[in-house]
Motif scaffolding. Structure first.
Motif, short mmCIF file in Angstrom:
data_model
loop_
_atom_site.label_atom_id
_atom_site.label_comp_id
_atom_site.label_asym_id
_atom_site.label_seq_id
_atom_site.Cartn_x
_atom_site.Cartn_y
_atom_site.Cartn_z
N TRP A 124 0.80 -1.09 0.04
CA TRP A 124 -0.15 0.02 -0.11
C TRP A 124 0.79 1.14 -0.17
O TRP A 124 1.56 1.45 0.90
N CYS A 125 0.73 2.08 -1.09
CA CYS A 125 1.56 3.30 -1.22
C CYS A 125 2.92 3.09 -0.88
O CYS A 125 3.80 3.90 -0.18
N GLY A 126 3.68 1.67 -1.62
CA GLY A 126 4.90 1.29 -1.18
C GLY A 126 5.33 1.09 0.19
O GLY A 126 6.70 0.60 0.16
N LEU A 127 4.45 0.63 0.86
CA LEU A 127 4.66 0.08 2.29
C LEU A 127 4.19 -1.18 2.27
O LEU A 127 2.87 -1.56 2.02
N ASN A 128 4.53 -2.02 3.09
CA ASN A 128 4.06 -3.38 3.58
C ASN A 128 3.09 -3.28 4.71
O ASN A 128 3.37 -2.40 5.70
N LEU A 129 1.75 -3.76 4.65
CA LEU A 129 0.78 -3.55 5.50
C LEU A 129 1.07 -4.57 6.92
O LEU A 129 0.79 -5.77 6.42
N GLN A 227 11.24 4.54 7.10
CA GLN A 227 9.85 4.42 6.75
C GLN A 227 8.99 3.14 7.41
O GLN A 227 8.26 2.61 6.96
N THR A 228 9.25 3.15 8.74
CA THR A 228 8.57 2.35 9.79
C THR A 228 7.53 3.08 10.45
O THR A 228 7.43 3.75 11.47
N HIS A 229 6.08 3.32 9.66
CA HIS A 229 5.07 3.87 10.05
C HIS A 229 4.18 3.21 10.96
O HIS A 229 4.12 2.21 10.92
N TRP A 230 3.19 3.87 11.74
CA TRP A 230 2.20 3.47 12.48
C TRP A 230 0.96 4.19 12.30
O TRP A 230 0.79 5.39 11.97
#
Length: 442
Positions: A124-129, A227-230
């Motif tokens: 999702w948007c270049g990020l693993n969910l 880029q480790t988002h929450w």
């Protein structure tokens, strides 16, 4: 490397291979060897139940939930040849004690890490969910388990079954578990979530429940890597100041940490920037808080839709408890070390089934692995493991391909968009049955 390729490489000859050799394609022998050496249980002595065979017995405790523990090794035919075809119950008990729980947990983490690196998951948007949540398991009512794990007490002060609290990190598009931590019920989910930090991959978005709101934990999560988002739901009493209003439903806000939080987390700053996004659904307003302050990379419409993926981890827990354990609430083991070993075996068994399901849809991009029926796929995988003991090694890749074809036919029907699952609070159990009225008596 997919399981199908490993099978082709492993079974090109030697029909005389026993079932342990056949199962090596599912659990890499290199991973097993490293785990045994890391936990200090590796040995040069060749027993009738070697450590790799015991590992499969532990996994089989979840795959064959209705079978006696001592009969699983015989059912899988994983013991080395001996005078007797069956494995004595005492031999399996001693073998599980030799293996311990640390080696099984090490195998789970190494296998999960390798799978995440080799498989291409939906992004999702270049990020693993990813998603984080907790779950409770019940242990046998023994004094050792009670002392180790603790328990709840009822209204009369009586103790109930010992309980183990688990917190897991799951990849939502495949339901593969990347990491898991568990401890006694007195240890909170926030503490267990902090132990998952070492397993958080770069370029990922982790979805939390609102109960995980802790600026110290969220800040460490964001600083873990690149880029480790929450993201998590915003509390009703959330205190913040608006730094930049993006639109009427989207804003960059500043959250102020407390002195107590800064004492607990040394690197926690006084102020943290976050993004507060609100949206309406069925006439009700919802708010989510996230670390994704880059509005160009993470547009408002995408941010609004993504949080629904958090419920995938709840489905995964249901698959473990209702599917693998067939709604049997209590674990089998009576000693704390064996309880932990059994739980690691449960997670390994779950990931093995999920890995086969990933293989099944690898060349069918229109079908997601989560759209296959887990319970039906699990039954087919269990059948494959049983029949592997009587099949020749050279024919096993052919049978495995047939297994994948079978799994592809187990696709679930499309979800009903208008279906609702409202959350309800269970009523307290009543000592006496509900009184019937006169019309019900006739």
């Amino acid at each position: 490397m997919p399981l199908h390729s490993l099978l082709d490489d492993t079974f090109t000859a030697a029909d005389e291979l026993n079932s342990v050799n056949k199962f090596k394609s599912f659990l890499d022998p290199e991973i097993l060897e490293q785990a045994f050496e890391y936990s200090g249980v590796a040995t040069v002595r060749r027993r009738r139940l070697p450590l790799d065979a015991v590992m499969w017995s532990v996994i089989g405790m979840s795959l064959f939930r209705n079978e006696p523990v001592w009969d699983i090794a015989s059912k899988l035919d994983i013991s080395l040849p001996g005078k007797n075809k069956l494995v004595a119950p005492s031999a399996l008990v001693q073998a599980r004690q030799r293996l311990g729980d640390e080696a099984v947990g090490r195998v789970f983490h190494m296998m999960a890490e390798r799978t995440f690196q080799q498989e291409a998951f939906e992004q999702w948007c270049g990020l693993n969910l990813l998603a984080v949540d907790g779950v409770m398991f019940r242990a046998q009512d023994t004094q050792d388990n009670l002392t180790e794990f603790g328990c709840e007490r009822n209204n009369h002060g009586d103790v109930v079954y010992p309980q183990i609290r688990m917190c897991s990190l799951m990849e939502t598009s495949s339901h593969m578990l990347l990491a898991s931590e568990f401890d006694s019920r007195q240890v909170g989910e926030m503490t267990l979530a902090q132990r998952l930090l070492s397993s958080v991959p770069d370029n990922s978005l982790t979805l939390f429940d609102k109960g995980y709101y802790s600026l110290g934990l969220l800040h460490k999560w964001r600083q873990k890597g690149e880029q480790t988002h929450w993201m998590l739901p915003a509390r009703k009493d959330l205190q913040y100041s608006i730094k930049h209003q993006l639109n009427e439903n989207d804003a960059i806000v500043v959250l102020k940490s407390t002195p107590q939080a800064r004492n607990k987390f040394e690197d926690l700053p006084e102020m943290i920037e976050a993004r507060l996004t609100s949206y309406q659904l069925d006439g009700k307003t919802y708010r989510v808080l996230s670390s994704m302050t880059d509005t160009l990379r993470y547009p408002y419409d995408d941010v609004v839709d993504v949080y629904t993926q958090r419920w995938e981890i709840e489905v995964g827990f249901r698959e473990m408890k209702q599917g693998l354990h067939q709604a049997k609430l209590t674990l089998r083991s009576k000693k704390p070390e064996m309880v932990r070993q059994e739980l690691w075996g449960l997670l390994l068994a779950y990931n093995l089934v999920r890995l086969v399901m990933l293989d099944a849809v690898k060349h069918t991009p229109d079908v997601a692995p989560t759209r296959l029926s887990f319970s039906l796929c699990m039954r087919q995988v269990v059948t494959f493991f049983i029949s592997a003991t009587i099949r020749s090694a050279s024919k096993l890749p052919e049978h495995y391909e047939y297994l994948l074809e079978t799994l592809r036919m187990l696709e679930l029907p499309n979800k009903r968009p208008d279906r609702s699952y409202p959350r309800v609070v269970k009523g307290l159990p009543r000592k006496y049955p509900k009184k019937k009225n006169a019309s019900q008596l006739n």
